[in-house]
Scaffold this active site. Structure first.
Site, PDB file in Angstrom:
ATOM      1  N   ASP A  21      27.811   5.567 -37.606  1.00 35.76           N
ATOM      2  CA  ASP A  21      27.617   5.414 -39.051  1.00 35.76           C
ATOM      3  C   ASP A  21      28.241   6.609 -39.769  1.00 35.76           C
ATOM      4  OD1 ASP A  21      26.686   5.029 -41.608  1.00 35.76           O
ATOM      5  OD2 ASP A  21      24.629   5.663 -41.160  1.00 35.76           O
ATOM      6  N   ASN A  23      28.442   6.936 -43.207  1.00 37.64           N
ATOM      7  CA  ASN A  23      27.980   7.215 -44.572  1.00 37.64           C
ATOM      8  C   ASN A  23      26.462   7.341 -44.712  1.00 37.64           C
ATOM      9  OD1 ASN A  23      27.204   4.595 -44.288  1.00 37.64           O
ATOM     10  ND2 ASN A  23      28.313   3.800 -46.068  1.00 37.64           N
ATOM     11  N   ASP A  25      23.913   5.357 -44.131  1.00 35.77           N
ATOM     12  CA  ASP A  25      23.006   4.266 -44.535  1.00 35.77           C
ATOM     13  C   ASP A  25      22.267   3.672 -43.331  1.00 35.77           C
ATOM     14  OD1 ASP A  25      24.982   2.823 -43.278  1.00 35.77           O
ATOM     15  OD2 ASP A  25      25.399   1.484 -44.977  1.00 35.77           O
ATOM     16  N   ASP A  29      29.668   1.621 -39.142  1.00 38.34           N
ATOM     17  CA  ASP A  29      30.678   1.076 -40.042  1.00 38.34           C
ATOM     18  C   ASP A  29      32.089   1.331 -39.519  1.00 38.34           C
ATOM     19  OD1 ASP A  29      31.069   3.826 -40.678  1.00 38.34           O
ATOM     20  OD2 ASP A  29      29.429   3.693 -42.144  1.00 38.34           O
ATOM     21  N   ASP A  98      36.647 -10.765 -33.190  1.00 33.75           N
ATOM     22  CA  ASP A  98      35.759 -11.841 -32.786  1.00 33.75           C
ATOM     23  C   ASP A  98      36.073 -13.048 -33.668  1.00 33.75           C
ATOM     24  OD1 ASP A  98      33.365 -13.047 -31.588  1.00 33.75           O
ATOM     25  OD2 ASP A  98      32.756 -10.975 -31.247  1.00 33.75           O
ATOM     26  N   ASP A 199      33.930 -16.894 -29.895  1.00 32.91           N
ATOM     27  CA  ASP A 199      32.490 -17.114 -29.757  1.00 32.91           C
ATOM     28  C   ASP A 199      32.169 -18.562 -29.352  1.00 32.91           C
ATOM     29  OD1 ASP A 199      29.885 -15.691 -30.461  1.00 32.91           O
ATOM     30  OD2 ASP A 199      29.649 -17.527 -31.622  1.00 32.91           O
ATOM     31  N   GLU A 256      34.443 -17.089 -24.989  1.00 33.93           N
ATOM     32  CA  GLU A 256      33.072 -16.953 -24.498  1.00 33.93           C
ATOM     33  C   GLU A 256      32.552 -18.357 -24.200  1.00 33.93           C
ATOM     34  OE1 GLU A 256      28.620 -15.537 -25.799  1.00 33.93           O
ATOM     35  OE2 GLU A 256      29.857 -16.830 -27.046  1.00 33.93           O
ATOM     36  N   HIS A 329      26.882  -7.216 -25.995  1.00 32.71           N
ATOM     37  CA  HIS A 329      25.838  -7.089 -27.022  1.00 32.71           C
ATOM     38  C   HIS A 329      24.720  -8.121 -26.882  1.00 32.71           C
ATOM     39  CE1 HIS A 329      28.446 -10.260 -28.280  1.00 32.71           C
ATOM     40  NE2 HIS A 329      27.577 -10.639 -29.189  1.00 32.71           N
ATOM     41  N   ASP A 330      24.878  -9.086 -25.984  1.00 34.37           N
ATOM     42  CA  ASP A 330      23.833 -10.102 -25.777  1.00 34.37           C
ATOM     43  C   ASP A 330      23.044  -9.876 -24.493  1.00 34.37           C
ATOM     44  OD1 ASP A 330      24.650 -11.558 -28.033  1.00 34.37           O
ATOM     45  OD2 ASP A 330      26.102 -12.719 -26.867  1.00 34.37           O
TER      46      ASP A 330
END
Ligand code: NOJ
Length: 561
Positions: A21, A23, A25, A29, A98, A199, A256, A329-330
């Site tokens: 990150d 910035n 938040d 990003d 993706d 995907d 995928e 990520h899954d």
């Protein structure tokens, strides 16, 4: 088989929300990624696959796209994206996007129109059906629990959503939809992106009769997979996409494909069929799945893992191309799922790296894997953020007498948030991921496991991956050699060879926490041996391989000539 850059490459997957990150938040990003490009260059990867960065209301963290041609506000601007692409290309890195086109967000302009009336020109962009006997059009279950159909009062019909109700499925039967998607793909490729990870791309074609799935006794919903996993027109659609878009560019494509078989994968990846280059299959990550899928998390055997990997290695040997991954990520973290994230974390993370990267195919590294990041024991469901996890938990808690601790245990073992905790950059607050409040908490082990520490330790997992990637550039047998499994019945050791011309690589991985003894004399006999890589500091390379002692989770690779 022909030589292509994507066969020689190593790919690194970034899940932008959790990467870095810039910035404050609390959300990763694009600028945060650009700031870390030199780190990735140092690791030595060739290609970066970015999980979705498109404009999205984030019901499923960007896998629900509202606008394919805009960047998600939380991640930055199109200017930031263009800068990232340029900075990557300057460093010789390629960028794979993706591509999520099985569904859009329900907030996508197409869907907003589609749901507005039955005679809207975009009505047919999605899959609408009247109810049956006052219920859903069929009994298919959504991947995120509950019915795969959502009733929409406005037009008194249901739309199909194989994932969340905010992810309506596009109607690929409609040629206008396909043309819109192709145009969008060209738009990104003309910008200079280097490929697509697609995907659930094997779900595009649905059996137009939409039959019921076979429900378990007493169950209302059923898996409809056999009516849309490799549906009737899937190869036709991908060939059309290839002809109209993919073939015009020198790019990487990987589909995928949950539920794909070796036989189907051959069709998807055979060079003369002009569809895709490689697929992600799910067989090895599905080990331990039971009647309730991954949440059952049953015990499994090493021989099963070896059988699956070998089946794919042999199956695609001359007919296609494998993609190699332990996690993404899954999936839970590789070292927690297939290794030992306690005492032998470093050893087993290195062993897993060798086991995968020495196989035939293109290896994928998921962010944090290169420092051995682990699963997270979330103390309560309130800490979880993943829609799949939250929906499943809520659904299960409706049943009487369910023990929430048991559910959390399953979530800890197999839930998707394990992979999504922020990358651990250093030992400072929030692991240096953000100066704000992270959207998902940092794994409490960040002081122990982080990039800064890894970079300062020449024996770290990071430098081990670096070396493996270098080896791939030096040894063409790693890319092109034939695979042969050894010690098929062995429950502790995963050993195999890769051979090409006069050369053989011997790869040995101890998947157990015990010392082992094995003989490889029949392979090494009379040959000159050179040690290419090992996680055992004491190994000299001169060992007699006809009687070799292996440390817990030890791995080594010898080149025999
Ligand atoms: C597969 C993606 O990897 C996953 O994160 C997502 O939830 C589903 N497809 C739906 O897009």
């Amino acid at each position: 088989m022909s030589e292509q850059w994507w066969k020689e490459s190593v790919i690194y997957q970034i899940y932008p929300r959790s990467f870095h990150d810039s910035n404050g938040d609390g959300i990763g990003d694009i600028k945060g990624i650009t700031e870390k490009l030199d780190y990735l260059k140092k690791l030595g990867v060739d290609v970066i696959w970015l999980s979705p960065v498109y404009d999205s209301p984030n019901d499923d963290n960007g896998y629900d796209i509202r606008n394919y041609r805009e960047i998600m506000k939380e991640f930055g601007s199109m200017g930031d994206f263009d800068e990232l692409l340029e900075e990557m290309h300057q460093r010789g890195l390629k960028l794979v996007m993706d591509l999520v086109v099985n569904h859009t967000s329900d907030e996508h302009a197409w869907f907003v129109e589609s749901r507005s009336s039955k005679d809207n020109p975009k009505r047919d962009y999605y899959i609408w059906k009247p109810g049956k006997d006052g219920r859903e059009p069929n009994n298919w279950v959504s991947a995120f629990s509950g019915s795969a159909w959502q009733y929409d009062e406005k037009t008194d019909e249901y739309y199909l959503h194989l994932f969340s109700k905010k992810q309506p499925d596009l109607n690929w039967e409609n040629p206008d939809v396909r043309e819109e998607v192709y145009q969008m793909m060209r738009w990104w490729l003309d910008k200079g992106v280097d490929g697509f990870r697609m995907d659930v791309i094997n779900f595009l074609s649905k059996d137009q009769r939409f039959p019921d799935g076979e429900a378990e006794p007493g169950q209302r919903f059923a898996d409809g997979g056999r009516f849309f996993v490799q549906g009737p027109r899937i190869h036709e659609f991908l060939q059309e996409m290839n002809q109209k878009v993919l073939s015009k560019y020198d790019i990487l494509t990987v589909g995928e494909m949950p539920g794909v078989t070796v036989e189907e994968a051959k069709k998807f990846t055979a060079e003369d069929r002009n569809e895709l280059q490689m697929v992600f299959h799910f067989e090895h990550v599905g080990l331990g799945d039971g009647p309730n899928g991954k949440w059952d998390n049953l015990p499994w055997k090493m021989t099963e893992l070896k059988e699956i990997m070998s089946k794919w290695q042999k199956g695609l040997e001359k007919k296609g191309w494998n993609s190699l991954y332990w996690n993404n990520h899954d999936q839970p973290r590789a070292v927690s799922r297939f290794g030992d994230d306690g005492q032998y974390r470093e050893q087993s993370a290195k062993m897993l790296a060798v086991c995968l990267h020495m196989m035939k195919g293109t290896p994928y590294i998921y962010q944090g894997e290169e420092i051995g990041m682990t699963n997270v024991p979330f103390p309560s469901i309130e800490e979880c953020r993943d829609i799949e996890t939250l929906n499943w938990y809520e659904e299960r808690m409706k049943d009487e007498g369910v023990d929430s601790a048991k559910l959390l245990e399953a979530i800890y073992a197999r839930g998707r948030d394990n992979a999504r905790t922020p990358v651990q950059w250093n030992g400072s607050e929030h692991a240096g991921f953000t100066t704000g409040e992270p959207w998902l908490s940092v794994n409490p082990n960040y002081k122990e496991i982080n990039v800064e520490k890894a970079l300062a330790d020449p024996e770290s997992i990071f430098y081990f991956y670096q070396k493996l990637i270098e080896l791939r550039k030096q040894e063409e047998t790693i890319v092109h050699g034939d695979y042969q499994l050894l010690l098929e019945e062995d429950e502790e050791i995963f050993a195999y060879t890769r051979s090409m011309k006069e050369e053989t690589l011997l790869i040995v991985c101890n998947f157990s926490s015990n010392a082992q003894k094995r003989s490889f004399g029949n392979i090494t006999d009379g040959k000159h041996q050179q040690l290419l890589i090992t996680n055992n500091r004491k190994r000299t390379g001169q060992e007699n391989l006809s009687e070799v002692a292996l440390q817990p989770y030890e791995t080594f690779v010898y080149k025999l000539t």
